[in-house]
Design an enzyme around this catalytic site. Sequence first.
Site, PDB file in Angstrom:
ATOM      1  N   ARG A  61       0.890  -1.201   0.091  1.00 35.41           N
ATOM      2  CA  ARG A  61       0.068   0.045  -0.036  1.00 35.41           C
ATOM      3  C   ARG A  61       0.738   1.055  -0.009  1.00 35.41           C
ATOM      4  O   ARG A  61       1.796   1.304   0.712  1.00 35.41           O
ATOM      5  CB  ARG A  61      -0.779   0.075   1.239  1.00 35.41           C
ATOM      6  CG  ARG A  61      -2.067  -1.364   1.453  1.00 35.41           C
ATOM      7  CD  ARG A  61      -2.602  -1.204   2.328  1.00 35.41           C
ATOM      8  NE  ARG A  61      -3.633  -2.326   2.254  1.00 35.41           N
ATOM      9  CZ  ARG A  61      -4.729  -2.550   3.275  1.00 35.41           C
ATOM     10  NH1 ARG A  61      -4.853  -1.828   4.199  1.00 35.41           N
ATOM     11  NH2 ARG A  61      -5.350  -3.686   2.948  1.00 35.41           N
ATOM     12  N   ARG A  95       1.851   0.779  10.380  1.00 39.99           N
ATOM     13  CA  ARG A  95       1.561   1.075   9.069  1.00 39.99           C
ATOM     14  C   ARG A  95       2.742   1.083   8.158  1.00 39.99           C
ATOM     15  O   ARG A  95       3.551   1.933   8.135  1.00 39.99           O
ATOM     16  CB  ARG A  95       0.725   2.599   8.863  1.00 39.99           C
ATOM     17  CG  ARG A  95       0.127   3.078   7.828  1.00 39.99           C
ATOM     18  CD  ARG A  95      -0.352   4.636   7.751  1.00 39.99           C
ATOM     19  NE  ARG A  95      -1.436   4.572   8.802  1.00 39.99           N
ATOM     20  CZ  ARG A  95      -2.703   4.222   8.844  1.00 39.99           C
ATOM     21  NH1 ARG A  95      -3.107   3.950   7.701  1.00 39.99           N
ATOM     22  NH2 ARG A  95      -3.313   4.261   9.817  1.00 39.99           N
ATOM     23  N   GLU A  98      -7.115  -1.180  15.336  1.00 44.13           N
ATOM     24  CA  GLU A  98      -7.494  -2.355  14.143  1.00 44.13           C
ATOM     25  C   GLU A  98      -6.399  -3.187  13.928  1.00 44.13           C
ATOM     26  O   GLU A  98      -5.235  -3.228  13.372  1.00 44.13           O
ATOM     27  CB  GLU A  98      -7.857  -1.214  12.909  1.00 44.13           C
ATOM     28  CG  GLU A  98      -8.409  -2.285  11.987  1.00 44.13           C
ATOM     29  CD  GLU A  98      -8.504  -1.536  10.440  1.00 44.13           C
ATOM     30  OE1 GLU A  98      -8.682  -0.384  10.675  1.00 44.13           O
ATOM     31  OE2 GLU A  98      -8.715  -2.161   9.561  1.00 44.13           O
ATOM     32  N   SER A 130     -10.663  -6.327   9.301  1.00 42.04           N
ATOM     33  CA  SER A 130     -11.883  -5.470   9.075  1.00 42.04           C
ATOM     34  C   SER A 130     -12.698  -6.638   8.299  1.00 42.04           C
ATOM     35  O   SER A 130     -12.187  -7.281   7.319  1.00 42.04           O
ATOM     36  CB  SER A 130     -11.232  -4.437   8.207  1.00 42.04           C
ATOM     37  OG  SER A 130     -12.415  -3.524   7.986  1.00 42.04           O
ATOM     38  N   ARG A 150       0.442  -6.802  12.740  1.00 42.42           N
ATOM     39  CA  ARG A 150      -0.217  -6.302  13.813  1.00 42.42           C
ATOM     40  C   ARG A 150      -0.308  -7.182  15.008  1.00 42.42           C
ATOM     41  O   ARG A 150      -0.407  -6.946  16.142  1.00 42.42           O
ATOM     42  CB  ARG A 150      -1.455  -5.391  13.253  1.00 42.42           C
ATOM     43  CG  ARG A 150      -1.072  -4.050  12.537  1.00 42.42           C
ATOM     44  CD  ARG A 150      -2.422  -3.525  12.256  1.00 42.42           C
ATOM     45  NE  ARG A 150      -2.384  -2.139  11.560  1.00 42.42           N
ATOM     46  CZ  ARG A 150      -3.078  -1.354  11.093  1.00 42.42           C
ATOM     47  NH1 ARG A 150      -4.322  -1.370  11.478  1.00 42.42           N
ATOM     48  NH2 ARG A 150      -2.593  -0.284  10.463  1.00 42.42           N
TER      49      ARG A 150
END
Length: 443
Positions: free
Chosen positions: A271, A286, A358, A361, A400
């Site tokens: 990403r 991130r 988070e 999802s 994560r």
Amino acid sequence: MLDAKYFGEAVSELEAALKRRNGDSQLVAHIAELSKLRRTLISQTDSLKAKRNQASQEIGQLKAKAKSDPAAAAEAERRMVETRSLGDEIKATDQRLAEVDAEFTDLGLRIPNIPQASVPSGAGAEENVEVRRWGTPRAFDFEPLDHVALGEKLRVLDFDRAGKLSGARFSVYFGAGATLERALIQFMLDLHTRQHGYQEVIPPFMVNRASMTGTGQLPKFEEDLFKTGTADRELFLIPTSEVPLTNLFRDEIVEPGRLPLYLTAYSPCFRSEAGSYGKDTRGLIRQHQFQKVELVKIVEPEHSNEELEKMTAHAERVLQLLGLPYRTMLLCTGDMGFSAAKTYDIEVWLPAQKAYREISSCSNCEDFQARRAQIRYRPEAQAKPRLAHTLNGSGLAVGRTFIAILENYQDAQGRVEIPEVLHRYVEGAPGFLRDGARIWMTP
RNA sequence: GGAGAGAUGGCAGAGUGGUCGAAUGCGCCGGUUUUGAAAACCGGAGUGGGGGCAACCCCACCGGGGGUUCGAAUCCCUCUCUCUCCGCCA
């Protein structure tokens, strides 16, 4: 695929989507207008073509007679010249239609999915609704370190050298760190394939534009993707294996009895994180490249919501088995992704941040992706194909999870205990020490 | 990287400018026959869009896009994919 006609019947839904998600009423009016114009142009070209086709057919018949009848030959000539102008007219109308189609399709592709009625209205993350909580955050009798400090102390994470290799937002895992990351992948895949009924897939990690459009990353979010390819070939690095998994059945009609399809894949995810400057710059949170185990379902519309609940439970199960406290949030309209009709985020407790973050999802996209990607199924033999519903969820983001284990399982000496379910994956590997029934990662 | 061959309905496979939306075979659906089934025989059947109360009618679709033509599965250009041979390679 991605023909304007696929959006034709969905115009009223598209309008509703805009209204519920900060809708722009001018755009809605514009879309309705385009839709009408499109229909008019179609019926115009259709009747012109009908005339032209009939003339051609008659010319053919005249030509057949022409051998024995010179008058027919002359008549054929005359009709051919006469029909020429019809052709020009058709060309002009067709071109206008193509322009309208292109604009219509493009607008259609830029409009997000419609939230379900059960989704709370809201502007941003603050208005998400907590639906459940599992586990109790541990009370520390020392100040817990964050994963960056722990990772460096344990010599399992190296951000400086990653910077040398690739730049900011990359990381290197060394030794026991790399092993733990791999153990987590293996553990998640084993759980989902053996206990939750998912089929394991290793998909391509680069995909074409049609695939990215099918799941909704394109055309609107091109700047979020890494683009690659060669001089004459365009490819995108996948931001999640949701993209290849969901697109597996693009432009297909799934035969009766094959739904529901449960798929899982490990993949690296890429990403660009454009627009997130300054956010989560420290550590693994991130990254431009991270690992994820993904869950994807293709199901009949009647069952998609119940499948979403199950999928969310499957993702939560990973955290339960790892003993990591979490809460599950129902996202509000303003915080949902582009393709989703309903989304649960699972947030894991991170002691150093004293916050839930988070880690998964899980979304029901209903027929939004299926319409773009033309994923259909036949309910029973001979029946008409219907659009399927697609779902996707992280099961889980591996990096994560790695963070959560380091931070939640640390002790005052900077050691990290390995949760029992992972023992079989790390036992005997360098960097892990057994101490009675426990296994530790030690500095 | 070089040379060549292909892509047609669920599948196989004909079709090289004019009722071709497409022969034929298999498969599929309905019927006759049969106690039942098979076989045989007869009949039917593609997808999407538009119009009509309806019988029906119109448009598009032979890998994708574009072109030539009154008319294209058929000719031309281009892209994608598949296969064969050679080279290279984990």
